[in-house]
Design a protein around this motif. Structure first.
Motif, PDB file in Angstrom:
ATOM      1  N   LEU A  60     -44.656  30.471 -65.314  1.00 31.83           N
ATOM      2  CA  LEU A  60     -45.261  31.501 -66.157  1.00 31.83           C
ATOM      3  C   LEU A  60     -44.544  32.818 -65.908  1.00 31.83           C
ATOM      4  O   LEU A  60     -44.349  33.212 -64.755  1.00 31.83           O
ATOM      5  CB  LEU A  60     -46.752  31.652 -65.846  1.00 31.83           C
ATOM      6  CG  LEU A  60     -47.542  32.706 -66.618  1.00 31.83           C
ATOM      7  CD1 LEU A  60     -47.571  32.388 -68.114  1.00 31.83           C
ATOM      8  CD2 LEU A  60     -48.971  32.822 -66.076  1.00 31.83           C
ATOM      9  N   SER A  61     -44.127  33.493 -66.982  1.00 35.74           N
ATOM     10  CA  SER A  61     -43.484  34.801 -66.874  1.00 35.74           C
ATOM     11  C   SER A  61     -44.150  35.747 -67.866  1.00 35.74           C
ATOM     12  O   SER A  61     -44.243  35.444 -69.064  1.00 35.74           O
ATOM     13  CB  SER A  61     -41.982  34.707 -67.170  1.00 35.74           C
ATOM     14  OG  SER A  61     -41.315  33.943 -66.182  1.00 35.74           O
ATOM     15  N   LEU A  62     -44.586  36.899 -67.364  1.00 39.23           N
ATOM     16  CA  LEU A  62     -45.349  37.847 -68.165  1.00 39.23           C
ATOM     17  C   LEU A  62     -44.670  39.213 -68.171  1.00 39.23           C
ATOM     18  O   LEU A  62     -44.077  39.624 -67.172  1.00 39.23           O
ATOM     19  CB  LEU A  62     -46.772  37.992 -67.605  1.00 39.23           C
ATOM     20  CG  LEU A  62     -47.585  36.705 -67.469  1.00 39.23           C
ATOM     21  CD1 LEU A  62     -48.884  36.988 -66.710  1.00 39.23           C
ATOM     22  CD2 LEU A  62     -47.885  36.114 -68.838  1.00 39.23           C
ATOM     23  N   MET A  63     -44.793  39.919 -69.289  1.00 34.45           N
ATOM     24  CA  MET A  63     -44.235  41.268 -69.413  1.00 34.45           C
ATOM     25  C   MET A  63     -45.202  42.158 -70.176  1.00 34.45           C
ATOM     26  O   MET A  63     -45.342  42.022 -71.396  1.00 34.45           O
ATOM     27  CB  MET A  63     -42.888  41.237 -70.147  1.00 34.45           C
ATOM     28  CG  MET A  63     -42.314  42.630 -70.423  1.00 34.45           C
ATOM     29  SD  MET A  63     -40.791  42.575 -71.409  1.00 34.45           S
ATOM     30  CE  MET A  63     -39.605  42.129 -70.148  1.00 34.45           C
ATOM     31  N   PRO A  64     -45.921  43.050 -69.497  1.00 33.55           N
ATOM     32  CA  PRO A  64     -46.735  44.017 -70.227  1.00 33.55           C
ATOM     33  C   PRO A  64     -45.857  44.850 -71.162  1.00 33.55           C
ATOM     34  O   PRO A  64     -44.813  45.361 -70.752  1.00 33.55           O
ATOM     35  CB  PRO A  64     -47.337  44.882 -69.107  1.00 33.55           C
ATOM     36  CG  PRO A  64     -47.340  43.996 -67.903  1.00 33.55           C
ATOM     37  CD  PRO A  64     -46.094  43.178 -68.039  1.00 33.55           C
ATOM     38  N   TYR A  65     -46.292  44.961 -72.418  1.00 32.28           N
ATOM     39  CA  TYR A  65     -45.495  45.641 -73.442  1.00 32.28           C
ATOM     40  C   TYR A  65     -46.446  46.335 -74.395  1.00 32.28           C
ATOM     41  O   TYR A  65     -47.400  45.724 -74.910  1.00 32.28           O
ATOM     42  CB  TYR A  65     -44.631  44.608 -74.168  1.00 32.28           C
ATOM     43  CG  TYR A  65     -43.718  45.170 -75.232  1.00 32.28           C
ATOM     44  CD1 TYR A  65     -42.890  46.250 -74.978  1.00 32.28           C
ATOM     45  CD2 TYR A  65     -43.669  44.587 -76.497  1.00 32.28           C
ATOM     46  CE1 TYR A  65     -42.040  46.747 -75.952  1.00 32.28           C
ATOM     47  CE2 TYR A  65     -42.808  45.067 -77.484  1.00 32.28           C
ATOM     48  CZ  TYR A  65     -42.002  46.153 -77.206  1.00 32.28           C
ATOM     49  OH  TYR A  65     -41.159  46.644 -78.174  1.00 32.28           O
ATOM     50  N   GLU A  66     -46.183  47.620 -74.638  1.00 33.76           N
ATOM     51  CA  GLU A  66     -47.137  48.422 -75.409  1.00 33.76           C
ATOM     52  C   GLU A  66     -47.310  47.951 -76.842  1.00 33.76           C
ATOM     53  O   GLU A  66     -48.314  48.261 -77.488  1.00 33.76           O
ATOM     54  CB  GLU A  66     -46.730  49.905 -75.392  1.00 33.76           C
ATOM     55  CG  GLU A  66     -45.394  50.218 -76.025  1.00 33.76           C
ATOM     56  CD  GLU A  66     -44.249  50.150 -75.030  1.00 33.76           C
ATOM     57  OE1 GLU A  66     -43.174  50.698 -75.333  1.00 33.76           O
ATOM     58  OE2 GLU A  66     -44.424  49.533 -73.960  1.00 33.76           O
ATOM     59  N   ARG A  67     -46.373  47.175 -77.375  1.00 34.46           N
ATOM     60  CA  ARG A  67     -46.483  46.696 -78.753  1.00 34.46           C
ATOM     61  C   ARG A  67     -47.102  45.308 -78.848  1.00 34.46           C
ATOM     62  O   ARG A  67     -47.211  44.750 -79.939  1.00 34.46           O
ATOM     63  CB  ARG A  67     -45.112  46.709 -79.420  1.00 34.46           C
ATOM     64  CG  ARG A  67     -44.533  48.099 -79.574  1.00 34.46           C
ATOM     65  CD  ARG A  67     -43.280  48.110 -80.409  1.00 34.46           C
ATOM     66  NE  ARG A  67     -42.739  49.451 -80.539  1.00 34.46           N
ATOM     67  CZ  ARG A  67     -41.638  49.752 -81.215  1.00 34.46           C
ATOM     68  NH1 ARG A  67     -40.963  48.795 -81.846  1.00 34.46           N
ATOM     69  NH2 ARG A  67     -41.209  50.999 -81.279  1.00 34.46           N
TER      70      ARG A  67
ATOM     71  N   LEU B  43     -50.303  52.613 -69.407  1.00 39.72           N
ATOM     72  CA  LEU B  43     -50.324  52.700 -67.946  1.00 39.72           C
ATOM     73  C   LEU B  43     -48.960  53.121 -67.411  1.00 39.72           C
ATOM     74  O   LEU B  43     -47.917  52.749 -67.958  1.00 39.72           O
ATOM     75  CB  LEU B  43     -50.706  51.349 -67.343  1.00 39.72           C
ATOM     76  CG  LEU B  43     -52.040  50.749 -67.806  1.00 39.72           C
ATOM     77  CD1 LEU B  43     -52.302  49.433 -67.074  1.00 39.72           C
ATOM     78  CD2 LEU B  43     -53.187  51.724 -67.590  1.00 39.72           C
ATOM     79  N   ARG B  44     -48.969  53.864 -66.344  1.00 39.31           N
ATOM     80  CA  ARG B  44     -47.726  54.245 -65.677  1.00 39.31           C
ATOM     81  C   ARG B  44     -47.091  53.011 -65.033  1.00 39.31           C
ATOM     82  O   ARG B  44     -47.776  52.012 -64.768  1.00 39.31           O
ATOM     83  CB  ARG B  44     -47.990  55.301 -64.603  1.00 39.31           C
ATOM     84  CG  ARG B  44     -48.445  56.650 -65.139  1.00 39.31           C
ATOM     85  CD  ARG B  44     -48.706  57.613 -63.993  1.00 39.31           C
ATOM     86  NE  ARG B  44     -49.196  58.887 -64.464  1.00 39.31           N
ATOM     87  CZ  ARG B  44     -48.421  59.933 -64.752  1.00 39.31           C
ATOM     88  NH1 ARG B  44     -47.102  59.814 -64.617  1.00 39.31           N
ATOM     89  NH2 ARG B  44     -48.936  61.074 -65.162  1.00 39.31           N
ATOM     90  N   THR B  45     -45.796  53.117 -64.739  1.00 39.47           N
ATOM     91  CA  THR B  45     -45.100  51.980 -64.137  1.00 39.47           C
ATOM     92  C   THR B  45     -45.702  51.577 -62.802  1.00 39.47           C
ATOM     93  O   THR B  45     -45.740  50.400 -62.458  1.00 39.47           O
ATOM     94  CB  THR B  45     -43.590  52.285 -63.980  1.00 39.47           C
ATOM     95  OG1 THR B  45     -42.928  51.122 -63.484  1.00 39.47           O
ATOM     96  CG2 THR B  45     -43.340  53.454 -63.031  1.00 39.47           C
ATOM     97  N   GLU B  46     -46.212  52.551 -62.039  1.00 38.89           N
ATOM     98  CA  GLU B  46     -46.799  52.222 -60.742  1.00 38.89           C
ATOM     99  C   GLU B  46     -48.204  51.655 -60.860  1.00 38.89           C
ATOM    100  O   GLU B  46     -48.789  51.201 -59.869  1.00 38.89           O
ATOM    101  CB  GLU B  46     -46.815  53.455 -59.815  1.00 38.89           C
ATOM    102  CG  GLU B  46     -47.671  54.611 -60.282  1.00 38.89           C
ATOM    103  CD  GLU B  46     -46.920  55.631 -61.119  1.00 38.89           C
ATOM    104  OE1 GLU B  46     -47.265  56.825 -61.039  1.00 38.89           O
ATOM    105  OE2 GLU B  46     -46.010  55.230 -61.874  1.00 38.89           O
ATOM    106  N   THR B  47     -48.769  51.657 -62.076  1.00 40.84           N
ATOM    107  CA  THR B  47     -50.108  51.119 -62.304  1.00 40.84           C
ATOM    108  C   THR B  47     -50.074  49.743 -62.967  1.00 40.84           C
ATOM    109  O   THR B  47     -50.892  48.870 -62.652  1.00 40.84           O
ATOM    110  CB  THR B  47     -50.927  52.082 -63.189  1.00 40.84           C
ATOM    111  OG1 THR B  47     -50.883  53.394 -62.642  1.00 40.84           O
ATOM    112  CG2 THR B  47     -52.378  51.631 -63.291  1.00 40.84           C
ATOM    113  N   ALA B  48     -49.128  49.538 -63.868  1.00 37.80           N
ATOM    114  CA  ALA B  48     -49.124  48.330 -64.697  1.00 37.80           C
ATOM    115  C   ALA B  48     -49.011  47.051 -63.870  1.00 37.80           C
ATOM    116  O   ALA B  48     -49.768  46.092 -64.076  1.00 37.80           O
ATOM    117  CB  ALA B  48     -47.982  48.403 -65.709  1.00 37.80           C
ATOM    118  N   GLY B  49     -48.075  47.008 -62.937  1.00 37.98           N
ATOM    119  CA  GLY B  49     -47.905  45.799 -62.130  1.00 37.98           C
ATOM    120  C   GLY B  49     -49.127  45.503 -61.286  1.00 37.98           C
ATOM    121  O   GLY B  49     -49.529  44.339 -61.131  1.00 37.98           O
TER     122      GLY B  49
END
Length: 244
Positions: free
Chosen positions: A166-173, A226-232
């Protein structure tokens, strides 16, 4: 209870030798005495409740009185591919990712990463990041010290994650929260799971396209940016709750 890590070769039956910088910490900072107890974890896996038997200038001899059956690790291996952020944000990200159960952290030089490390600086920075990971592992009673890897290019990061379950990528779109829930719920024991987090400014569209072609699933984390330090940490928290 104090917590220390040893290599496999430092364990001989019920006898365990603590060496290196931890010797000074145990003798002169913590001032531990024979009979006092500590948690010792082998870097190869295994947690032991130990008693101090002998304190010498070069090593501490301990005896395992109980091997703990319950591992402190998540049943899946979560690899955080973190786009290089500015300033000291990476230190915070590593510390909290280790506390939340990440198996490894891979800094990624994405196109929008402002920080560019030359080889000499990178080596020193990765060494410091690894020390932060070990400190966080001790504090959170991890059974292992998660590895902080050298900085990876984005294409190499995608290649490494290609075989993961499983590979996930938070993305605003990516706007379907139902899809996010469904994908998170597919996480299960024994899996290798990749979480790709962009730097400040996120991933470029071309990088997202490359990731999708490589099998990475874009997800939304809600209506807020979310900021980069928050998203993960958000993704790790959700996976931790579902896996445990």
């Amino acid at each position: 209870m104090f917590h220390f890590f040893v290599e496999e070769e430092q364990i001989n039956g019920s006898g365990i030798l603590v060496t290196g910088p931890d010797v000074n910490h145990i003798r002169n900072v913590l001032r531990m005495k024979p009979g006092e107890r500590a948690l010792i974890s082998s870097r190869g896996g295994g947690d032991y409740l130990c008693e101090v038997r002998e304190l010498l200038p070069d090593y501490i001899r301990m005896e395992a009185v109980e091997k703990k059956a319950d591992s402190m690790e998540l049943p899946a291996r979560i690899h955080l591919f973190q786009g290089l952020p500015k300033s000291d944000k990476m230190e915070l990200i590593i510390q909290k990712a280790v506390e939340l159960g990440a198996y490894s952290v891979i800094p990624v030089a994405a196109k929008r990463s402002i920080v560019r490390l030359d080889p000499k600086r990178e080596q020193a920075r990765v060494k410091r990041w690894q020390a932060i990971a070990e400190s966080a592992a001790k504090q959170s009673k991890r059974s292992i010290v998660p590895e902080v890897r050298p900085v990876s290019g984005f294409p190499d990061a995608l290649k490494e994650a290609a075989g993961f379950a499983l590979s996930l990528m938070p993305y605003e779109r990516a706007g379907d929260m139902g899809q996010t829930r469904r994908l998170l719920r597919t996480a299960g024991p024994g899996m290798d799971i990749a979480v790709f987090i962009g730097p400040e400014g996120g991933f470029e569209e071309e990088e997202v396209r490359q990731a999708v072609e490589a099998g990475v699933k874009p997800i939304t984390l809600g209506k807020r940016i979310l900021r980069t330090e928050t998203a993960g940490l958000c993704v790790l928290s959700a996976l931790m709750l579902l896996l445990e």
